[in-house]
Design an enzyme around this catalytic site. Sequence first.
Site, PDB file in Angstrom:
ATOM      1  N   GLY A  47       0.829  -1.200   0.000  1.00 32.47           N
ATOM      2  CA  GLY A  47       0.000   0.000   0.000  1.00 32.47           C
ATOM      3  C   GLY A  47       0.857   1.242   0.000  1.00 32.47           C
ATOM      4  N   GLN A  52       3.090   9.938   1.201  1.00 31.87           N
ATOM      5  CA  GLN A  52       4.395   9.296   1.004  1.00 31.87           C
ATOM      6  C   GLN A  52       5.059   9.728  -0.300  1.00 31.87           C
ATOM      7  OE1 GLN A  52       2.688   5.211   2.020  1.00 31.87           O
ATOM      8  NE2 GLN A  52       4.810   5.008   2.682  1.00 31.87           N
ATOM      9  N   CYS A  92       7.041  -0.537   6.163  1.00 30.47           N
ATOM     10  CA  CYS A  92       6.582   0.693   5.533  1.00 30.47           C
ATOM     11  C   CYS A  92       7.609   1.132   4.490  1.00 30.47           C
ATOM     12  CB  CYS A  92       6.413   1.787   6.586  1.00 30.47           C
ATOM     13  SG  CYS A  92       5.876   3.365   5.904  1.00 30.47           S
ATOM     14  N   LEU A  93       7.140   1.501   3.317  1.00 33.16           N
ATOM     15  CA  LEU A  93       8.051   1.946   2.256  1.00 33.16           C
ATOM     16  C   LEU A  93       8.811   3.201   2.648  1.00 33.16           C
ATOM     17  CD1 LEU A  93       5.758   1.386  -0.869  1.00 33.16           C
ATOM     18  CD2 LEU A  93       7.680  -0.029  -0.125  1.00 33.16           C
ATOM     19  N   HIS A 134      -2.714   0.810   8.529  1.00 33.34           N
ATOM     20  CA  HIS A 134      -1.392   1.403   8.325  1.00 33.34           C
ATOM     21  C   HIS A 134      -1.490   2.609   7.381  1.00 33.34           C
ATOM     22  CE1 HIS A 134       3.095   1.015   7.623  1.00 33.34           C
ATOM     23  NE2 HIS A 134       2.720   1.793   6.622  1.00 33.34           N
ATOM     24  N   GLU A 135      -2.153   2.419   6.246  1.00 36.08           N
ATOM     25  CA  GLU A 135      -2.258   3.522   5.277  1.00 36.08           C
ATOM     26  C   GLU A 135      -3.117   4.648   5.841  1.00 36.08           C
ATOM     27  OE1 GLU A 135      -0.190   3.472   3.020  1.00 36.08           O
ATOM     28  OE2 GLU A 135       0.294   1.355   3.155  1.00 36.08           O
ATOM     29  N   HIS A 138      -1.181   6.994   7.961  1.00 33.15           N
ATOM     30  CA  HIS A 138      -0.368   7.958   7.204  1.00 33.15           C
ATOM     31  C   HIS A 138      -1.125   9.263   6.966  1.00 33.15           C
ATOM     32  CE1 HIS A 138       3.398   6.068   6.116  1.00 33.15           C
ATOM     33  NE2 HIS A 138       2.801   4.977   5.683  1.00 33.15           N
TER      34      HIS A 138
HETATM   35 ZN    ZN Z   1       3.712   3.163   5.433  1.00 32.90          ZN
END
Ligand code: ZN
Length: 147
Positions: A47, A52, A92-93, A134-135, A138
């Site tokens: 995701g 981000q 997480c990216l 999680h998303e 953000h």
């Molecule tokens: Zn993340």
Amino acid sequence: MSKVLPILKYPNPTLRMKSELVEQIDGDIVALVEDMFETVVAAPGAGLAAIQVGVPLRIFVLNFTNPPRLEVFINPEIVKREGTQRLQGEGCLSVPDQRVSKERAQTVRVRARNLFGETFEYEASDFWAVAIQHEYDHLDGVLLIDD
Ligand code: ZN
């Protein structure tokens, strides 16, 4: 043409911004979402939230597997949370090389808009419920490394 966007990495302060509601789903939003799809597939990641890639709007995408499918959630709200779980190795990216085990709801129901402006609801459990939470975090500037 859609393109892969650079992903902001912790501790970039933009990641702490609270994202704003999308007022109108216009061509710019469609182009952004197409770039986010390209970016999450290239990463690869489960995701990606708009913040981000430096855009403080309430949008995230999920990169589903089995079968592969990309989905966008615009102005999402989590309308139901049930149970608890701890996923091993949540990542997480934007926070590379960190894996955490964070308490999350087992099942969530999310209400959002799609690219046509239509409201839909989606219910997920286990891994995809974690991905949604999680998303969603953000969008409020919350990262998985936070308590
Ligand atoms: Zn993340």
